[in-house]
Scaffold this motif. Structure first.
Motif, mmCIF file in Angstrom:
data_model
loop_
_atom_site.group_PDB
_atom_site.id
_atom_site.type_symbol
_atom_site.label_atom_id
_atom_site.label_comp_id
_atom_site.label_asym_id
_atom_site.label_seq_id
_atom_site.Cartn_x
_atom_site.Cartn_y
_atom_site.Cartn_z
ATOM 1 N N PHE A 110 20.499 -8.612 24.062
ATOM 2 C CA PHE A 110 21.059 -7.546 24.741
ATOM 3 C C PHE A 110 21.762 -8.261 26.099
ATOM 4 O O PHE A 110 21.185 -9.532 26.726
ATOM 5 C CB PHE A 110 19.906 -6.890 25.422
ATOM 6 N N PHE A 111 22.687 -7.583 26.814
ATOM 7 C CA PHE A 111 23.259 -8.033 27.751
ATOM 8 C C PHE A 111 22.341 -7.659 29.227
ATOM 9 O O PHE A 111 21.970 -8.073 30.095
ATOM 10 C CB PHE A 111 24.624 -7.579 28.302
ATOM 11 N N SER A 112 22.039 -6.375 29.186
ATOM 12 C CA SER A 112 20.993 -5.899 30.274
ATOM 13 C C SER A 112 19.522 -5.993 29.977
ATOM 14 O O SER A 112 19.067 -5.930 28.824
ATOM 15 C CB SER A 112 21.499 -4.237 30.213
ATOM 16 N N PRO A 113 18.798 -6.248 31.242
ATOM 17 C CA PRO A 113 17.548 -6.329 31.123
ATOM 18 C C PRO A 113 16.713 -4.986 30.604
ATOM 19 O O PRO A 113 15.607 -5.006 30.112
ATOM 20 C CB PRO A 113 17.098 -6.702 32.513
ATOM 21 N N SER A 114 17.480 -3.656 30.983
ATOM 22 C CA SER A 114 16.909 -2.446 30.427
ATOM 23 C C SER A 114 16.669 -2.410 28.932
ATOM 24 O O SER A 114 15.735 -1.727 28.552
ATOM 25 C CB SER A 114 17.786 -1.417 31.250
ATOM 26 N N GLY A 115 17.738 -2.760 28.332
ATOM 27 C CA GLY A 115 17.606 -2.606 26.903
ATOM 28 C C GLY A 115 16.559 -3.416 26.161
ATOM 29 O O GLY A 115 15.993 -3.044 25.357
ATOM 30 N N PHE A 116 16.679 -4.701 26.971
ATOM 31 C CA PHE A 116 15.734 -5.682 26.206
ATOM 32 C C PHE A 116 14.037 -5.428 26.644
ATOM 33 O O PHE A 116 13.429 -5.301 25.836
ATOM 34 C CB PHE A 116 15.865 -7.240 27.029
ATOM 35 N N GLU A 117 13.846 -4.854 27.650
ATOM 36 C CA GLU A 117 12.642 -4.530 28.089
ATOM 37 C C GLU A 117 12.203 -3.117 27.367
ATOM 38 O O GLU A 117 10.844 -3.282 27.042
ATOM 39 C CB GLU A 117 12.594 -4.039 29.640
ATOM 40 N N ASN A 143 18.429 -7.967 44.427
ATOM 41 C CA ASN A 143 18.621 -6.870 43.431
ATOM 42 C C ASN A 143 17.636 -7.146 42.429
ATOM 43 O O ASN A 143 17.810 -8.020 41.851
ATOM 44 C CB ASN A 143 19.956 -6.511 43.105
ATOM 45 N N ALA A 144 16.718 -6.178 42.204
ATOM 46 C CA ALA A 144 15.770 -6.303 41.185
ATOM 47 C C ALA A 144 16.459 -6.427 39.926
ATOM 48 O O ALA A 144 15.908 -7.404 38.911
ATOM 49 C CB ALA A 144 14.853 -5.449 41.268
ATOM 50 N N LYS A 145 17.300 -5.671 39.428
ATOM 51 C CA LYS A 145 18.009 -5.835 38.284
ATOM 52 C C LYS A 145 18.737 -7.038 37.935
ATOM 53 O O LYS A 145 18.549 -7.729 36.887
ATOM 54 C CB LYS A 145 19.087 -4.642 37.838
ATOM 55 N N ALA A 146 19.486 -7.586 38.973
ATOM 56 C CA ALA A 146 19.872 -9.054 38.841
ATOM 57 C C ALA A 146 18.887 -9.844 38.700
ATOM 58 O O ALA A 146 18.976 -11.026 38.122
ATOM 59 C CB ALA A 146 20.750 -9.225 40.148
ATOM 60 N N GLN A 147 17.963 -9.710 39.372
ATOM 61 C CA GLN A 147 16.868 -10.937 39.277
ATOM 62 C C GLN A 147 16.195 -10.897 37.829
ATOM 63 O O GLN A 147 15.869 -11.992 37.434
ATOM 64 C CB GLN A 147 15.582 -10.539 40.339
ATOM 65 N N LYS A 148 16.142 -9.730 37.175
ATOM 66 C CA LYS A 148 15.608 -9.757 35.756
ATOM 67 C C LYS A 148 16.657 -10.483 34.908
ATOM 68 O O LYS A 148 16.333 -11.049 33.855
ATOM 69 C CB LYS A 148 15.536 -8.322 35.404
ATOM 70 N N PHE A 203 16.394 -10.815 22.107
ATOM 71 C CA PHE A 203 16.665 -12.174 23.143
ATOM 72 C C PHE A 203 17.753 -11.653 24.059
ATOM 73 O O PHE A 203 18.665 -10.759 23.732
ATOM 74 C CB PHE A 203 16.987 -13.194 22.415
ATOM 75 N N TYR A 204 17.829 -12.258 25.232
ATOM 76 C CA TYR A 204 18.886 -12.181 26.254
ATOM 77 C C TYR A 204 20.219 -12.748 25.621
ATOM 78 O O TYR A 204 20.158 -14.116 25.449
ATOM 79 C CB TYR A 204 18.302 -12.734 27.575
ATOM 80 N N PHE A 205 21.242 -12.133 25.923
ATOM 81 C CA PHE A 205 22.660 -12.838 25.651
ATOM 82 C C PHE A 205 22.950 -13.561 26.767
ATOM 83 O O PHE A 205 23.050 -13.320 28.208
ATOM 84 C CB PHE A 205 23.608 -11.674 25.554
ATOM 85 N N PRO A 206 23.144 -14.830 26.697
ATOM 86 C CA PRO A 206 23.367 -15.917 27.792
ATOM 87 C C PRO A 206 24.750 -15.738 28.500
ATOM 88 O O PRO A 206 25.815 -14.918 27.645
ATOM 89 C CB PRO A 206 23.398 -17.302 27.365
ATOM 90 N N LEU A 207 25.098 -15.861 29.750
ATOM 91 C CA LEU A 207 26.558 -16.195 30.040
ATOM 92 C C LEU A 207 27.476 -16.812 29.366
ATOM 93 O O LEU A 207 27.226 -17.801 28.541
ATOM 94 C CB LEU A 207 26.358 -16.879 31.723
ATOM 95 N N ASP A 208 28.789 -15.947 29.010
ATOM 96 C CA ASP A 208 29.481 -16.339 27.888
ATOM 97 C C ASP A 208 30.433 -17.580 28.476
ATOM 98 O O ASP A 208 31.595 -17.423 28.584
ATOM 99 C CB ASP A 208 30.257 -15.257 27.457
ATOM 100 N N THR A 209 29.816 -18.672 28.787
ATOM 101 C CA THR A 209 30.572 -20.029 28.890
ATOM 102 C C THR A 209 30.780 -20.697 27.541
ATOM 103 O O THR A 209 30.292 -20.386 26.674
ATOM 104 C CB THR A 209 29.771 -20.849 30.073
ATOM 105 N N LYS A 210 32.030 -21.502 27.648
ATOM 106 C CA LYS A 210 32.056 -22.427 26.343
ATOM 107 C C LYS A 210 30.742 -23.108 25.818
ATOM 108 O O LYS A 210 30.599 -23.003 24.680
ATOM 109 C CB LYS A 210 33.246 -23.347 26.584
ATOM 110 N N ALA A 247 25.003 -3.928 24.531
ATOM 111 C CA ALA A 247 25.074 -4.101 25.935
ATOM 112 C C ALA A 247 23.666 -3.814 26.827
ATOM 113 O O ALA A 247 23.077 -4.477 27.332
ATOM 114 C CB ALA A 247 26.145 -3.260 26.670
ATOM 115 N N SER A 248 22.949 -2.769 26.199
ATOM 116 C CA SER A 248 22.023 -2.072 26.644
ATOM 117 C C SER A 248 21.453 -0.967 25.687
ATOM 118 O O SER A 248 21.714 -1.083 24.569
ATOM 119 C CB SER A 248 22.253 -1.482 28.099
ATOM 120 N N ALA A 249 20.247 -0.281 26.240
ATOM 121 C CA ALA A 249 19.645 0.399 25.447
ATOM 122 C C ALA A 249 20.586 1.677 24.673
ATOM 123 O O ALA A 249 20.311 2.011 23.544
ATOM 124 C CB ALA A 249 18.709 1.354 26.024
#
Length: 399
Positions: A84-91, A23-28, A103-110, A56-58
Motif C-alpha cells: 500500500f502507498f497509503s496508511p489508511s489502506g494498510f491499517e 500532519n498525522a497521515k504524513a507521520q504514519k 507492507f508499505y510501498f517504499p519511496l520509489d527511488t532507484k 494506492a489505498s483501500a
C-alpha cells in the motif's frame, strides 16, 4: 524526463518528512516506511513463490480482492504480497488475512526499487488503477518479471505532462487491462456484495412497507438537501423513510446531522434515531447509520440512493448502490470514474447541480414506478455484462 522524475521523488520524500511534524497521515507514512527493508526481509519466505499486488489505498484494494480470490483458485500454492502507498489502506487490511503479506510501498527511488524487487523476487506483479512508479517498473522490466496494470482508465483526462509520463511508463508493462476493453474488477466486487446473503433485523424493521431513500457516504451538502426535502414532503409521503450513512461517522458528525435537521426545522425531531440505539417497532422515519461496514449491503433495502462526494472532489462509489437496480443521484463531480459516466449516459444514474434539481429528480422518481422498473432492468443488464472480469484477467495472465 527520467532525471526530472528522480528529483521529484526525492523532493516528494523530503516534503512528507517535513509534513510529518504537523500532519498525522504524513507521520504514519514516515513511520510505516521506517526500516521497510529489514521488516520485509524478516517476513518474506524465500522458498515460496509470490505474486505481488500494489494498491494506492483501500479503494484500490477493494478492486484487487476479486483478483486475489481468482488467483487462489488458479494456483493455491501461490503466496500473495500486497503493498500500500497509503496508511489508511494498510491499517484497514493488514490483519485481514486476505493476502499472505501486507507492507508499505517504499519511496520509489532507484535504490529502493532495486532492493524491493530483489527481496520479493515475484513471479509476476499487478498494479491497480493509477499506481505507476517508474523506477520499480524499470527494474521489473530489466529482470523480465511479467508486470500488469489492471483497471487502467483509457478515457481519463490527462495533462500534457502526465500523458508524456504515461507514454514513457506504459511500455514497461507486460500488458495493460483497461476498463473500456476488459471491464472493471471494481464491478466484480460490487456484484459479489450484492450476492452476499445479508439479513439485518433493524434495517428490515425500519424499511418494512416503506419507500426508502438512503444517503451513502454523504457529506454536508447531500445531508442538507435530504433534510430540506424531508421537511417539505414528509407529510405528503407518510411511507417515506430516510437512512443517512455519512462518509465518516463520529460524535461530531452526529451533532452536525442533528443540527442540520433542526436548522431545516424538520417536524418531529423525535423521528430521528441512531442505528446503534434503535429498538424494534419504534416507527422512526430517519435513521443515522453509525455502524461501519454494512452500507454496501444496506443499499438493498433502498428504493433510491443519494451518493455523497459529488459536490466535493469526486463522488464516492455509485456502482455499490446501483448494482441493486436502484436509481442513484449525486453531485456534478463524477467524471473521475468511467463506470459512473456510463451509468449517467445510460440514464440510470443522475447528476444534480443544486437543491432545485435534486428535488425535481427525486419527485419524478418517486412518482414514476414504471421508470424505476425500467432503470432496474437496465442496471441488471449492465452489471450482468460486467461480471467475471477478474476471472478473465487472471486466465489471461496465466495463459
Amino acid at each position: 524526463m527520467r532525471s526530472i522524475y528522480q528529483i521529484f521523488i526525492r523532493l516528494y520524500g523530503l516534503s512528507i518528512k517535513i509534513a510529518s511534524f504537523f500532519n498525522a497521515k504524513a507521520q504514519k507514512l514516515v513511520l510505516g516506511r521506517n526500516n521497510w527493508e529489514r521488516n520485509l526481509i524478516n517476513r518474506i519466505k524465500k522458498s515460496e513463490a509470490y505474486c505481488w499486488i500494489h494498491c494506492a489505498s483501500a479503494g484500490e484494494f477493494e478492486q484487487a480482492i476479486p483478483l486475489l480470490k481468482n488467483l487462489r483458485v488458479k494456483n493455491s500454492d501461490l503466496r500473495i504480497a500486497v503493498s500500500f502507498f497509503s496508511p489508511s489502506g494498510f491499517e484497514m487490511y493488514q490483519d485481514s488475512k486476505l493476502a499472505d503479506l501486507f507492507f508499505y510501498f517504499p519511496l520509489d527511488t532507484k535504490q529502493n526499487a532495486a532492493k524491493l524487487v530483489e527481496i520479493l523476487n515475484p513471479e509476476f506483479v499487478i498494479f491497480i488503477r493509477n499506481e505507476i512508479w517508474w523506477n520499480v517498473l524499470s527494474i521489473l522490466k530489466e529482470k523480465n518479471i511479467p508486470t500488469y496494470l489492471v483497471n487502467a482508465n483509457s478515457e481519463q483526462k490527462r495533462t500534457i505532462f502526465y500523458q508524456y509520463y504515461l507514454d514513457k511508463t506504459y511500455p514497461l508493462f507486460t500488458k495493460i487491462f483497461d476498463t473500456k476493453t476488459f471491464g472493471n474488477t471494481k464491478l466484480d466486487k460490487v456484484i459479489e456484495n450484492k450476492n452476499v446473503l445479508f439479513s439485518e433485523q433493524i434495517l428490515e424493521d425500519f424499511c418494512k412497507d416503506s419507500f426508502v431513500i438512503i444517503a451513502g457516504s454523504s457529506w454536508q451538502t447531500e445531508e442538507s438537501f435530504i433534510a430540506l426535502f424531508y421537511k417539505a414532503y414528509a407529510q405528503k409521503y407518510p411511507k417515506l423513510r430516510i437512512i443517512i450513512a455519512p462518509h465518516e461517522f463520529n460524535e461530531i458528525k452526529h451533532d452536525e446531522l442533528k443540527k442540520t435537521f433542526s436548522d431545516w426545522q424538520v417536524p418531529e425531531m423525535s423521528d430521528v434515531i441512531l442505528y446503534s440505539t434503535y429498538s424494534l417497532k419504534q416507527n422512526k422515519r430517519v435513521l443515522f447509520l453509525d455502524k461501519i461496514g454494512i452500507l454496501k449491503y444496506a443499499y438493498r433495502y433502498a428504493d433510491i440512493a443519494i451518493i455523497g462526494g459529488g459536490f466535493g472532489k469526486s463522488v464516492h462509489n455509485v456502482s455499490e448502490a446501483a448494482v441493486y437496480g436502484i436509481p442513484t443521484l449525486f453531485g456534478p463531480n463524477y467524471h473521475k470514474f468511467e463506470e459512473t459516466i456510463a451509468l449517467v449516459n445510460g440514464q440510470v444514474a443522475f447528476s444534480i447541480n443544486d437543491y432545485k434539481e435534486f428535488e425535481s429528480r427525486l419527485l419524478s422518481l418517486i412518482a414514476d414506478h414504471a421508470l424505476r422498473n425500467t432503470i432496474s432492468d437496465k442496471l441488471h443488464l449492465y452489471f450482468s455484462a460486467q461480471s467475471n472480469v477478474s476471472e478473465r484477467i487472471i486466465n489471461e495472465i496465466f495463459s
